[in-house]
Design a protein around this motif. Structure first.
Motif, short mmCIF file in Angstrom:
data_model
loop_
_atom_site.label_atom_id
_atom_site.label_comp_id
_atom_site.label_asym_id
_atom_site.label_seq_id
_atom_site.Cartn_x
_atom_site.Cartn_y
_atom_site.Cartn_z
N THR A 55 -51.95 -70.63 81.83
CA THR A 55 -50.88 -71.42 81.23
C THR A 55 -49.88 -71.99 82.23
OG1 THR A 55 -49.62 -69.41 80.81
CG2 THR A 55 -50.95 -70.22 79.00
N THR A 56 -49.37 -71.21 83.14
CA THR A 56 -48.32 -71.65 84.05
C THR A 56 -48.92 -72.16 85.36
OG1 THR A 56 -46.84 -69.99 83.12
CG2 THR A 56 -46.21 -70.94 85.25
N VAL A 57 -48.61 -73.41 85.70
CA VAL A 57 -49.16 -74.01 86.92
C VAL A 57 -48.49 -73.41 88.15
CG1 VAL A 57 -49.43 -76.15 88.22
CG2 VAL A 57 -49.71 -76.16 85.74
N LEU A 58 -49.32 -72.92 89.08
CA LEU A 58 -48.84 -72.40 90.36
C LEU A 58 -48.89 -73.49 91.43
CD1 LEU A 58 -50.81 -69.03 90.33
CD2 LEU A 58 -48.38 -69.35 89.83
N ILE A 59 -50.04 -74.16 91.52
CA ILE A 59 -50.24 -75.27 92.47
C ILE A 59 -50.88 -76.40 91.68
CG2 ILE A 59 -51.44 -76.05 94.54
CD1 ILE A 59 -51.34 -73.14 95.53
N GLN A 60 -50.16 -77.50 91.59
CA GLN A 60 -50.65 -78.66 90.82
C GLN A 60 -51.90 -79.24 91.47
OE1 GLN A 60 -51.30 -80.02 88.03
NE2 GLN A 60 -49.16 -80.12 87.41
N TYR A 63 -56.30 -83.31 94.99
CA TYR A 63 -57.33 -84.34 94.84
C TYR A 63 -58.20 -84.30 96.08
CZ TYR A 63 -54.55 -85.81 90.91
OH TYR A 63 -53.88 -85.83 89.71
N LEU A 64 -59.40 -83.74 95.93
CA LEU A 64 -60.28 -83.49 97.06
C LEU A 64 -61.32 -84.58 97.22
CD1 LEU A 64 -60.83 -79.70 96.34
CD2 LEU A 64 -59.25 -80.71 98.00
N ALA A 65 -61.44 -85.09 98.43
CA ALA A 65 -62.47 -86.08 98.75
C ALA A 65 -63.83 -85.38 98.80
CB ALA A 65 -62.17 -86.73 100.09
N ALA A 66 -64.90 -86.16 98.68
CA ALA A 66 -66.24 -85.61 98.86
C ALA A 66 -66.31 -85.01 100.27
CB ALA A 66 -67.29 -86.70 98.70
N ASN A 67 -66.85 -83.80 100.36
CA ASN A 67 -66.96 -83.06 101.62
C ASN A 67 -65.61 -82.85 102.30
OD1 ASN A 67 -69.83 -82.89 101.43
ND2 ASN A 67 -69.87 -85.06 101.96
N GLY A 68 -64.54 -82.82 101.51
CA GLY A 68 -63.20 -82.62 102.04
C GLY A 68 -62.68 -81.23 101.71
N GLY A 69 -61.41 -81.05 101.94
CA GLY A 69 -60.82 -79.76 101.65
C GLY A 69 -59.33 -79.77 101.82
N ALA A 70 -58.72 -78.61 101.68
CA ALA A 70 -57.28 -78.46 101.83
C ALA A 70 -56.97 -77.06 102.32
CB ALA A 70 -56.58 -78.71 100.50
N VAL A 71 -55.96 -76.96 103.17
CA VAL A 71 -55.45 -75.68 103.64
C VAL A 71 -53.96 -75.66 103.37
CG1 VAL A 71 -55.09 -74.17 105.62
CG2 VAL A 71 -57.20 -75.50 105.44
N LEU A 72 -53.51 -74.66 102.60
CA LEU A 72 -52.09 -74.51 102.28
C LEU A 72 -51.61 -73.18 102.83
CD1 LEU A 72 -52.29 -75.51 98.51
CD2 LEU A 72 -51.82 -77.01 100.44
N ASN A 73 -50.77 -73.23 103.86
CA ASN A 73 -50.13 -72.03 104.40
C ASN A 73 -48.70 -72.05 103.88
OD1 ASN A 73 -51.96 -73.07 107.09
ND2 ASN A 73 -52.35 -71.09 106.19
N LEU A 74 -48.44 -71.21 102.90
CA LEU A 74 -47.16 -71.23 102.21
C LEU A 74 -46.10 -70.48 103.00
CD1 LEU A 74 -48.66 -70.45 98.71
CD2 LEU A 74 -48.10 -72.70 99.66
N ARG A 75 -45.02 -71.13 103.33
CA ARG A 75 -43.93 -70.47 104.06
C ARG A 75 -43.25 -69.43 103.18
NH1 ARG A 75 -40.27 -74.36 107.40
NH2 ARG A 75 -40.05 -72.45 108.59
N THR A 76 -43.15 -69.73 101.91
CA THR A 76 -42.60 -68.79 100.93
C THR A 76 -43.72 -68.45 99.95
OG1 THR A 76 -40.42 -69.84 101.10
CG2 THR A 76 -40.83 -68.44 99.17
N PRO A 77 -44.10 -67.18 99.85
CA PRO A 77 -45.18 -66.82 98.93
C PRO A 77 -44.85 -67.21 97.49
CG PRO A 77 -44.66 -64.98 100.38
CD PRO A 77 -43.59 -66.02 100.58
N ILE A 78 -45.89 -67.55 96.75
CA ILE A 78 -45.74 -67.82 95.32
C ILE A 78 -45.91 -66.48 94.60
CG2 ILE A 78 -46.71 -68.96 93.29
CD1 ILE A 78 -47.63 -71.21 95.16
N ARG A 79 -44.90 -66.11 93.83
CA ARG A 79 -44.94 -64.85 93.08
C ARG A 79 -45.56 -65.12 91.71
NH1 ARG A 79 -40.40 -62.23 89.89
NH2 ARG A 79 -41.18 -60.15 89.50
N ILE A 80 -46.61 -64.40 91.41
CA ILE A 80 -47.27 -64.52 90.12
C ILE A 80 -46.61 -63.49 89.19
CG2 ILE A 80 -49.45 -64.11 88.92
CD1 ILE A 80 -49.20 -65.71 92.34
#
Length: 105
Positions: A55-60, A63-80
């Motif tokens: 229900t609650t969005v943590l990371i919106q 949009y990943l390209a074909a054969n692409g990716g993403a790396v997110l190093n969070l400076r402040t942790p997301i508390r679940i």
């Protein structure tokens, strides 16, 4: 509060778009803290996002390209929220992998 190291919360590989639990709730009285996200996508461009308890969005949407990716190093942790799981929701992608790092406390 004491923390429980869980440096590789979850390595997952998926073969189709959809909704899947990535990390189960840690138990009564504990929270998950998300510190890093690594996503690698296969041959079809698409989207992925992370939510808690479906229900609650943590990371919106990422949009990943074909054969692409993403790396997110969070400076402040997301508390679940206490005793809550982490879920991924993806669209269009075919094969992709998700690695989350963090800890529970």
């Amino acid at each position: 509060a004491a923390t429980e190291a869980d440096p590789s919360i979850v390595p997952n590989t998926f073969s189709a778009a959809g909704t899947s639990e990535i990390k189960a709730a840690p138990g009564t009285g504990l929270n998950l803290y998300l510190t890093d996200v690594v996503v690698s996508n296969g041959a079809t461009a698409g989207t992925i996002r992370f939510v808690e308890n479906v229900t609650t969005v943590l990371i919106q949407y990422l949009y990943l390209a074909a054969n692409g990716g993403a790396v997110l190093n969070l400076r402040t942790p997301i508390r679940i929220s206490r005793n809550t799981n982490i879920v991924q929701e993806s669209g269009v992608v075919t094969t992709y992998s998700v690695n989350l790092s963090g800890y529970s406390a």
